[in-house]
Design a protein around this motif. Sequence first.
Motif, mmCIF file in Angstrom:
data_model
loop_
_atom_site.group_PDB
_atom_site.id
_atom_site.type_symbol
_atom_site.label_atom_id
_atom_site.label_comp_id
_atom_site.label_asym_id
_atom_site.label_seq_id
_atom_site.Cartn_x
_atom_site.Cartn_y
_atom_site.Cartn_z
ATOM 1 N N GLY A 285 -53.456 79.913 -10.552
ATOM 2 C CA GLY A 285 -54.853 79.945 -11.005
ATOM 3 C C GLY A 285 -54.972 79.611 -12.486
ATOM 4 O O GLY A 285 -55.870 78.874 -12.900
ATOM 5 N N LEU A 286 -54.034 80.126 -13.283
ATOM 6 C CA LEU A 286 -54.038 79.819 -14.723
ATOM 7 C C LEU A 286 -53.808 78.328 -14.962
ATOM 8 O O LEU A 286 -54.349 77.751 -15.901
ATOM 9 C CB LEU A 286 -52.966 80.644 -15.448
ATOM 10 N N GLY A 287 -52.997 77.708 -14.098
ATOM 11 C CA GLY A 287 -52.792 76.258 -14.211
ATOM 12 C C GLY A 287 -54.066 75.488 -13.925
ATOM 13 O O GLY A 287 -54.455 74.597 -14.686
ATOM 14 N N SER B 36 -44.862 72.338 -23.614
ATOM 15 C CA SER B 36 -44.246 72.655 -22.319
ATOM 16 C C SER B 36 -42.979 71.846 -22.070
ATOM 17 O O SER B 36 -42.114 72.265 -21.294
ATOM 18 C CB SER B 36 -45.229 72.368 -21.176
ATOM 19 N N PHE B 37 -42.872 70.685 -22.710
ATOM 20 C CA PHE B 37 -41.773 69.765 -22.413
ATOM 21 C C PHE B 37 -40.410 70.444 -22.540
ATOM 22 O O PHE B 37 -39.609 70.458 -21.603
ATOM 23 C CB PHE B 37 -41.848 68.526 -23.318
ATOM 24 N N SER C 193 -47.767 75.192 -13.387
ATOM 25 C CA SER C 193 -48.949 75.423 -14.232
ATOM 26 C C SER C 193 -48.756 74.893 -15.644
ATOM 27 O O SER C 193 -49.701 74.410 -16.266
ATOM 28 C CB SER C 193 -49.295 76.916 -14.252
ATOM 29 N N LEU C 194 -47.536 74.966 -16.160
ATOM 30 C CA LEU C 194 -47.267 74.383 -17.485
ATOM 31 C C LEU C 194 -47.500 72.873 -17.461
ATOM 32 O O LEU C 194 -47.981 72.299 -18.438
ATOM 33 C CB LEU C 194 -45.832 74.703 -17.932
ATOM 34 N N LEU D 5 -46.703 65.814 -17.413
ATOM 35 C CA LEU D 5 -46.739 65.697 -18.885
ATOM 36 C C LEU D 5 -46.647 64.238 -19.329
ATOM 37 O O LEU D 5 -47.161 63.864 -20.374
ATOM 38 C CB LEU D 5 -45.594 66.494 -19.514
ATOM 39 N N GLY D 6 -45.927 63.413 -18.541
ATOM 40 C CA GLY D 6 -45.871 61.980 -18.837
ATOM 41 C C GLY D 6 -45.033 61.597 -20.043
ATOM 42 O O GLY D 6 -45.173 60.500 -20.581
#
Length: 240
Positions: free
Chosen positions: A100-102, A141-142, A132-133, A170-171
């Motif tokens: 949910g946080l994501g 986050s990476f 979620s990160l 994240l790409g």
Amino acid sequence: GGGKGVGRGGEAVRMFEFRGIYSKDPSERLQAVMDCRDLPPDAAAPILCHVFDGNISDTSLREFAALALGFKPNNRSFEILTQVVERDDNDEVRAAAVAGLGYLGDERAFDTLRMLLFEDHSSRARASAAVSLGMLRDPRSFQCLIQSLEEEKEGVYDMARACIGALGELGDIRAVQHILKFSTSGDFVTQQILAEALGNLACPEAEEALKFLQKDEHPNVQKAATLSREQLAVRMLGKK
């Protein structure tokens, strides 16, 4: 009278749905929460909040309500989801709150998600934190996801899949060198997720890996690799 932009009929339906959450019948309560999928966030808010304010114990109901607080956000979503993650005694519900946080996409969740990724006792919550990160799209986050991926035990794929998918979100093309080893994992779900992630990582190494995955014996992996190569071609053109 009707609410803002809602006719009397709409108000009556909302009141009926809200009443369902107070029912003594568990299936009616669950239905009231499931019906939130079709409500605007402001109409869903009192139903979803009541699940946690009223300490309703039904696990499946709490799980769905936690997820819904993310994709039907209201001004209490972050507060409630954070509390559920910290205090709920059911790991399935906590994992749903992490997801949910994501969906919520609130950058304030970063520190909580990072801590869960490395320290939580529940593997499901840790994997959910990784996903979620990725959804937060926060560059911080990476490094967390790479570290988590490197620490994974050989042959334990749930966490690897979550980290690979999140790195794709994240790409950041630096991820490619860390995830390529999974192209020969022999686990088709992991390879499919890898192929999907590589489609977001526009560099020649990703292109080569996708060519290799297109020859995989599993049709799901082949299909994902083919779609990602098409996606990558468009992204690479955009970089020129």
